[in-house]
Design an enzyme around this catalytic site. Structure first.
Site, PDB file in Angstrom:
ATOM      1  N   LYS A 117       0.808  -1.676   0.093  1.00 43.37           N
ATOM      2  CA  LYS A 117       0.394   0.054  -0.441  1.00 43.37           C
ATOM      3  C   LYS A 117       0.991   1.438  -0.429  1.00 43.37           C
ATOM      4  CE  LYS A 117      -4.830  -1.774   1.656  1.00 43.37           C
ATOM      5  NZ  LYS A 117      -5.848  -1.614   2.302  1.00 43.37           N
ATOM      6  N   LYS A 199      -3.860 -10.439  -6.556  1.00 41.67           N
ATOM      7  CA  LYS A 199      -5.524 -11.441  -5.981  1.00 41.67           C
ATOM      8  C   LYS A 199      -6.221  -9.938  -6.217  1.00 41.67           C
ATOM      9  CE  LYS A 199      -5.829  -8.352  -2.062  1.00 41.67           C
ATOM     10  NZ  LYS A 199      -5.906  -8.130  -0.510  1.00 41.67           N
ATOM     11  N   LYS A 202     -11.181  -4.824  -5.145  1.00 39.07           N
ATOM     12  CA  LYS A 202     -11.422  -3.553  -6.509  1.00 39.07           C
ATOM     13  C   LYS A 202     -11.364  -1.924  -6.658  1.00 39.07           C
ATOM     14  CE  LYS A 202     -11.980  -0.214  -2.763  1.00 39.07           C
ATOM     15  NZ  LYS A 202     -11.139  -0.942  -2.085  1.00 39.07           N
TER      16      LYS A 202
HETATM   17  P1  TYM Z   1     -10.190  -6.729   4.421  1.00 32.62           P
HETATM   18  O1  TYM Z   1     -11.887  -5.518   3.798  1.00 32.62           O
HETATM   19  O2  TYM Z   1      -9.838  -5.927   2.352  1.00 32.62           O
HETATM   20  O3  TYM Z   1     -11.336  -7.599   3.108  1.00 32.62           O
HETATM   21  C1  TYM Z   1     -12.805  -8.424   4.164  1.00 32.62           C
HETATM   22  C2  TYM Z   1     -11.822 -10.154   4.187  1.00 32.62           C
HETATM   23  O4  TYM Z   1     -12.092 -10.478   2.567  1.00 32.62           O
HETATM   24  C3  TYM Z   1     -10.817 -11.381   2.421  1.00 32.62           C
HETATM   25  N1  TYM Z   1     -10.441 -10.963   0.717  1.00 32.62           N
HETATM   26  C4  TYM Z   1      -9.972 -11.919   0.186  1.00 32.62           C
HETATM   27  N2  TYM Z   1     -10.418 -13.344   0.876  1.00 32.62           N
HETATM   28  C5  TYM Z   1      -9.764 -13.896  -0.904  1.00 32.62           C
HETATM   29  N3  TYM Z   1      -9.461 -14.072  -2.030  1.00 32.62           N
HETATM   30  C6  TYM Z   1      -9.373 -12.077  -2.173  1.00 32.62           C
HETATM   31  N4  TYM Z   1      -8.937 -12.294  -3.271  1.00 32.62           N
HETATM   32  C7  TYM Z   1      -9.842 -11.570  -1.214  1.00 32.62           C
HETATM   33  N5  TYM Z   1      -9.477  -9.890  -1.032  1.00 32.62           N
HETATM   34  C8  TYM Z   1      -9.916 -10.225   0.794  1.00 32.62           C
HETATM   35  C9  TYM Z   1     -10.015 -10.515   3.373  1.00 32.62           C
HETATM   36  O5  TYM Z   1      -8.913 -11.834   4.157  1.00 32.62           O
HETATM   37  C10 TYM Z   1     -10.659 -10.558   3.772  1.00 32.62           C
HETATM   38  O6  TYM Z   1     -11.167 -11.641   5.387  1.00 32.62           O
HETATM   39  N6  TYM Z   1      -7.958  -5.515   7.699  1.00 32.62           N
HETATM   40  C11 TYM Z   1      -8.889  -6.711   7.374  1.00 32.62           C
HETATM   41  C12 TYM Z   1      -9.968  -6.013   8.022  1.00 32.62           C
HETATM   42  C13 TYM Z   1     -10.206  -6.225   9.188  1.00 32.62           C
HETATM   43  C14 TYM Z   1      -9.943  -7.343  10.446  1.00 32.62           C
HETATM   44  C15 TYM Z   1     -10.085  -7.119  11.866  1.00 32.62           C
HETATM   45  C16 TYM Z   1      -9.865  -9.007  10.114  1.00 32.62           C
HETATM   46  C17 TYM Z   1     -10.205  -4.994  10.600  1.00 32.62           C
HETATM   47  N7  TYM Z   1      -9.837  -5.429  11.562  1.00 32.62           N
HETATM   48  C18 TYM Z   1     -10.228  -7.634  12.510  1.00 32.62           C
HETATM   49  C19 TYM Z   1     -10.168  -9.937  10.983  1.00 32.62           C
HETATM   50  C20 TYM Z   1     -10.383  -9.170  12.288  1.00 32.62           C
HETATM   51  C21 TYM Z   1      -9.422  -6.171   6.000  1.00 32.62           C
HETATM   52  O7  TYM Z   1      -8.414  -5.287   5.079  1.00 32.62           O
HETATM   53  O8  TYM Z   1     -10.092  -6.956   5.144  1.00 32.62           O
END
Ligand code: TYM
Length: 333
Positions: A117, A199, A202
């Site tokens: 990022k 990956k 969006k």
């Molecule tokens: P975020 O918002 O980017 O994504 C949410 C969830 O979707 C999963 N994910 C994917 N899984 C498979 N293939 C992909 N291409 C893909 N893109 C996204 C992510 O692994 C995630 O599970 N930091 C986290 C949000 C967060 C969080 C937490 C998660 C904040 N606090 C505490 C768990 C526990 C995030 O940015 O996910």
């Protein structure tokens, strides 16, 4: 969800980043409603995390509503689970600060998401972006969950949360539960449909690279028909077939079939037929989600009532853990 059950506990969060993708759905969201049957579940919209990149206020607020509506549309039940918006529970930011004081600069510098990022938003490499994993550790550790269902890309953040919990407990005794990641076998890493070495995200500039959960059936089918494959024309997993491997992973996550069963199902058929079937499976899976979403997003009052009630319940858990951690450190209340 009552506070006194003996069931194991699950926590997860998702950022309100506009269009949530098929990757978010298969990697994480799809599992969340199912877990309500066996666990006490706590799910949040991680809005504090989203301001590590600049947000346009009206759009940001709309995205928070939209993500709440989507969580209800996938089948989360506010009677059974706690659903809330992260910023509504002050303990997250408070514990985030505390945990930052138990996290090393070197550990945070090694986070691949930070490196990616920071490279992408070179004009805004802010402290929040760097400290992101400590806030995420706070999100998790406040609720003492046993499992955290996430996609593979969050594994490193889960590991640092575990390290911080162990470190803190080592100094002060048993304050935090050390959680286990819960990463699905199929669907944990959904790749771009246009460049399967990346990956699915969006933020990809090519709209054909990713499928939004709320995309229309026509858009979904078009994107799958255009998905990048290879010249082998054989539906099976292979070392040099990243596009097909990804499509097999998507189909497997949706149907529960193994790679071998999928190869057998499409034996002797070309990629055209296979892509069409994967597209149909995605459309059928997401159709009811999209329909239910329309109902939930139309009633903002109801959405607000749900997430505010969720925040009250969440705060009870969170304040208890925060208080315990702070008293152990020596803070006076
Ligand atoms: P975020 O918002 O980017 O994504 C949410 C969830 O979707 C999963 N994910 C994917 N899984 C498979 N293939 C992909 N291409 C893909 N893109 C996204 C992510 O692994 C995630 O599970 N930091 C986290 C949000 C967060 C969080 C937490 C998660 C904040 N606090 C505490 C768990 C526990 C995030 O940015 O996910």
């Amino acid at each position: 969800m009552s506070e006194t059950t003996n069931q194991k506990r699950v926590l997860s969060c998702i950022q309100p980043s506009g269009m949530l993708t098929l990757g978010n759905y298969l990697g994480a969201l799809k599992n969340w409603p199912k877990m309500q049957d066996d666990f006490d579940c706590i799910y949040a919209v991680a809005d504090l995390h989203a301001i590590t990149v600049r947000q346009e206020p009206a759009k940001f607020r709309q995205q928070i509503y939209s993500t709440c509506a989507l969580l209800l549309a996938i089948g989360l039940d506010p009677e059974r689970s706690i659903l809330f918006v992260q910023s509504n529970v002050a303990a997250h930011a408070q514990l985030g600060w505390v945990l930052g004081c138990y996290t090393q600069f070197g550990e945070l510098s090694r986070m691949t998401q930070f490196k990616d990022k920071a490279a992408k938003h070179a004009d805004n490499v802010n402290l929040g972006l760097f400290a992101y994993p400590t806030l995420m550790a706070a999100d998790i550790l406040l609720y003492r969950p046993d499992f955290v269902p996430v996609g593979a890309d969050q594994k490193q953040h889960l590991e640092i949360a575990r390290d911080i919990a162990l470190r803190f407990n080592h100094i002060y005794g048993d304050v935090f539960t050390v959680p286990e990641p819960y990463i699905p076998k199929a669907g944990a890493r959904i790749m771009s449909l246009q460049d399967p070495s990346k990956k699915m995200s969006k933020s990809d500039e090519n709209p054909n690279a990713w499928v939004a959960i709320l995309d229309s059936p026509d858009d979904i089918m078009r994107k799958f028909k255009r998905a990048v494959t290879d010249s082998d024309a054989k539906v099976c997993v292979g070392a040099d077939k990243p596009g097909i491997n990804n499509l097999i992973g998507i189909y497997s996550a949706l149907t529960g079939r193994t790679d071998e069963q999928i190869a057998a199902e499409f034996e002797g058929q070309g990629y055209g037929v296979f892509k069409q079937r994967v597209g149909e499976a995605v459309i059928e899976e997401l159709r009811p989600v999209r329909e239910r979403y329309e109902t939930y997003i139309a009633d903002k009052g109801e959405l607000e009532a749900i997430y505010r009630a969720g925040a009250q319940k969440a705060a009870k858990f969170a304040d208890r853990t925060l208080g315990k951690a702070m008293r152990k450190i020596g803070f006076a209340f």
